[in-house]
Design a protein around this motif. Structure first.
Motif, PDB file in Angstrom:
ATOM      1  N   GLY A 185       2.097   0.740   0.565  1.00 34.54           N
ATOM      2  CA  GLY A 185       0.906  -0.089   0.749  1.00 34.54           C
ATOM      3  C   GLY A 185       0.543  -0.392   2.180  1.00 34.54           C
ATOM      4  O   GLY A 185      -0.343  -1.224   2.427  1.00 34.54           O
ATOM      5  N   GLY A 186       1.156   0.281   3.130  1.00 33.27           N
ATOM      6  CA  GLY A 186       0.857   0.000   4.530  1.00 33.27           C
ATOM      7  C   GLY A 186      -0.603   0.200   4.900  1.00 33.27           C
ATOM      8  O   GLY A 186      -1.226  -0.700   5.488  1.00 33.27           O
ATOM      9  N   PRO A 187      -1.201   1.345   4.593  1.00 29.37           N
ATOM     10  CA  PRO A 187      -2.619   1.524   4.908  1.00 29.37           C
ATOM     11  C   PRO A 187      -3.512   0.497   4.220  1.00 29.37           C
ATOM     12  O   PRO A 187      -4.448  -0.028   4.839  1.00 29.37           O
ATOM     13  CB  PRO A 187      -2.906   2.940   4.400  1.00 29.37           C
ATOM     14  N   ALA A 188      -3.242   0.185   2.957  1.00 24.78           N
ATOM     15  CA  ALA A 188      -4.055  -0.790   2.225  1.00 24.78           C
ATOM     16  C   ALA A 188      -4.016  -2.148   2.908  1.00 24.78           C
ATOM     17  O   ALA A 188      -5.051  -2.807   3.088  1.00 24.78           O
ATOM     18  CB  ALA A 188      -3.571  -0.900   0.780  1.00 24.78           C
ATOM     19  N   ARG A 189      -2.824  -2.585   3.291  1.00 16.89           N
ATOM     20  CA  ARG A 189      -2.702  -3.898   3.949  1.00 16.89           C
ATOM     21  C   ARG A 189      -3.364  -3.890   5.323  1.00 16.89           C
ATOM     22  O   ARG A 189      -4.026  -4.860   5.716  1.00 16.89           O
ATOM     23  CB  ARG A 189      -1.226  -4.288   4.067  1.00 16.89           C
ATOM     24  N   PHE A 190      -3.202  -2.811   6.073  1.00 14.67           N
ATOM     25  CA  PHE A 190      -3.833  -2.718   7.389  1.00 14.67           C
ATOM     26  C   PHE A 190      -5.349  -2.800   7.278  1.00 14.67           C
ATOM     27  O   PHE A 190      -6.005  -3.518   8.044  1.00 14.67           O
ATOM     28  CB  PHE A 190      -3.421  -1.413   8.072  1.00 14.67           C
ATOM     29  N   LEU A 191      -5.930  -2.083   6.320  1.00 13.17           N
ATOM     30  CA  LEU A 191      -7.379  -2.103   6.137  1.00 13.17           C
ATOM     31  C   LEU A 191      -7.869  -3.496   5.760  1.00 13.17           C
ATOM     32  O   LEU A 191      -8.887  -3.970   6.276  1.00 13.17           O
ATOM     33  CB  LEU A 191      -7.783  -1.102   5.064  1.00 13.17           C
ATOM     34  N   ALA A 192      -7.158  -4.158   4.850  1.00  9.01           N
ATOM     35  CA  ALA A 192      -7.556  -5.503   4.436  1.00  9.01           C
ATOM     36  C   ALA A 192      -7.471  -6.484   5.594  1.00  9.01           C
ATOM     37  O   ALA A 192      -8.357  -7.330   5.785  1.00  9.01           O
ATOM     38  CB  ALA A 192      -6.680  -5.966   3.274  1.00  9.01           C
ATOM     39  N   ALA A 193      -6.399  -6.386   6.382  1.00 11.06           N
ATOM     40  CA  ALA A 193      -6.190  -7.330   7.481  1.00 11.06           C
ATOM     41  C   ALA A 193      -7.166  -7.107   8.629  1.00 11.06           C
ATOM     42  O   ALA A 193      -7.592  -8.066   9.279  1.00 11.06           O
ATOM     43  CB  ALA A 193      -4.752  -7.212   7.995  1.00 11.06           C
ATOM     44  N   THR A 194      -7.539  -5.856   8.886  1.00 11.17           N
ATOM     45  CA  THR A 194      -8.379  -5.557  10.048  1.00 11.17           C
ATOM     46  C   THR A 194      -9.870  -5.477   9.726  1.00 11.17           C
ATOM     47  O   THR A 194     -10.699  -5.740  10.605  1.00 11.17           O
ATOM     48  CB  THR A 194      -7.943  -4.238  10.715  1.00 11.17           C
ATOM     49  N   HIS A 195     -10.214  -5.114   8.493  1.00 10.12           N
ATOM     50  CA  HIS A 195     -11.626  -4.948   8.134  1.00 10.12           C
ATOM     51  C   HIS A 195     -12.110  -5.990   7.127  1.00 10.12           C
ATOM     52  O   HIS A 195     -13.316  -6.051   6.859  1.00 10.12           O
ATOM     53  CB  HIS A 195     -11.865  -3.546   7.559  1.00 10.12           C
ATOM     54  N   GLY A 196     -11.204  -6.766   6.543  1.00  9.21           N
ATOM     55  CA  GLY A 196     -11.603  -7.793   5.594  1.00  9.21           C
ATOM     56  C   GLY A 196     -12.017  -7.265   4.238  1.00  9.21           C
ATOM     57  O   GLY A 196     -12.594  -7.990   3.430  1.00  9.21           O
ATOM     58  N   CYS A 197     -11.728  -5.997   3.964  1.00 11.23           N
ATOM     59  CA  CYS A 197     -12.133  -5.391   2.687  1.00 11.23           C
ATOM     60  C   CYS A 197     -11.106  -5.681   1.596  1.00 11.23           C
ATOM     61  O   CYS A 197     -10.016  -6.197   1.863  1.00 11.23           O
ATOM     62  CB  CYS A 197     -12.284  -3.880   2.863  1.00 11.23           C
ATOM     63  N   ARG A 198     -11.482  -5.345   0.364  1.00 15.39           N
ATOM     64  CA  ARG A 198     -10.559  -5.428  -0.763  1.00 15.39           C
ATOM     65  C   ARG A 198     -10.074  -4.015  -1.077  1.00 15.39           C
ATOM     66  O   ARG A 198     -10.871  -3.067  -1.116  1.00 15.39           O
ATOM     67  CB  ARG A 198     -11.236  -6.040  -1.986  1.00 15.39           C
TER      68      ARG A 198
END
Length: 276
Positions: free
Chosen positions: A77-90
């Motif tokens: 889940g590293g990419p998923a968490r990075f995207l959520a933390a940096t872009h605010g997406c779900r």
């Protein structure tokens, strides 16, 4: 040829993974201390060039705060968490390995991102979602384990909204048989590589139009050279996940790239409305 799902599951079995992660993460502080995505990049970005590749792919795919993202083959889940933390997406992640899904949930809770990021155990060939649900789908270093590419790309097209984007970052066959083992397969029995041209054809046949097409092999080769020059890996590395011999296995991928046997492809496609 059919997909060797049992062999692929065995390759990513990772028994006792969550407990191993807890032990390794103790070096960063107590269990209740919130973790940041960048601290775990060496551990949870299971693809060539790591966090940099994920960040670049997100930019090419146009991910923003309102984007609904599907990460196919989400691993820890590293990419998923990075995207959520940096872009605010779900972000919703799916992975065939139940130990990976369990570990992904654990790490996501440690980062306080459980309201933005979820994971499910499922096959990429039978995604457990309704049609036209996501704005963007990511596929990073996953397709090499799948021979039914038409079915894979068709499923991704099905769950994307018309006009949605499919961003892929994968290893492709370049010339000659690769040396094994490699990070995704101990032997050819779990490895189903296509050339870049074959990959593009299969994806476009599934109802996509090509927007971005990049050969990132040279960047990957430079990344491996930098790893070799930097000495021993950090404490938190993929060996915790895949076993103590993983550094040598990963080096074999670098060897295959250097000898021109394999390449690295980055591409973004748009889901053509009305075509599935």
């Amino acid at each position: 040829m059919t997909d060797n799902l049992d062999g692929v599951r065995a390759h990513y079995r990772a028994s006792g993974l969550t407990e191993r992660l807890k032990t390794a993460l103790a070096a960063l502080g107590p269990e209740d201390q919130r973790l940041m995505p960048e601290r775990l990049a060496g551990l949870d970005q299971f693809h060539t060039r790591g966090l940099a590749a994920t960040a670049e792919l997100a930019g090419l795919a146009g991910i923003g705060p309102e984007t609904m993202v599907l990460d196919v083959g989400s691993g820890l889940g590293g990419p998923a968490r990075f995207l959520a933390a940096t872009h605010g997406c779900r972000v919703t992640g799916v992975d065939l390995s139940e130990p990976f899904v369990e570990a992904a949930h654990y790490l996501t809770e440690r980062m306080g991102l459980s309201e933005q990021v979820t994971f499910e155990g499922a096959s990429a060939l039978a995604l457990p979602f309704d049609d036209s649900q996501f704005d963007v789908a990511l596929l990073q270093h996953v397709a090499m384990n799948i021979t039914e590419r038409g079915r894979l790309y068709g499923e991704i097209r099905r769950v994307l909204k018309p006009g949605g984007r499919f961003a892929t970052y994968d290893v492709v066959l370049n010339g000659g048989d690769p040396h094994y083992p490699v990070p995704w397969a101990r032997s050819p029995a779990e490895s189903f590589l296509l050339t870049a041209a074959e990959t593009r054809t299969r994806i476009e046949q599934a109802g996509f139009e090509t927007l971005v097409w990049q050969d990132d092999t040279e960047a990957a080769k430079a990344w491996f050279s930098q790893l070799r020059a930097s000495g021993p890996p950090p404490l938190l590395n993929l060996g915790v996940v895949m076993g103590p011999d993983f550094a040598g296995v990963a080096a074999n991928l670098g060897r295959n790239l250097g000898e021109g046997r394999l390449g690295i492809l980055t591409a973004v496609f748009e889901a053509i409305p009305g075509k599935t």
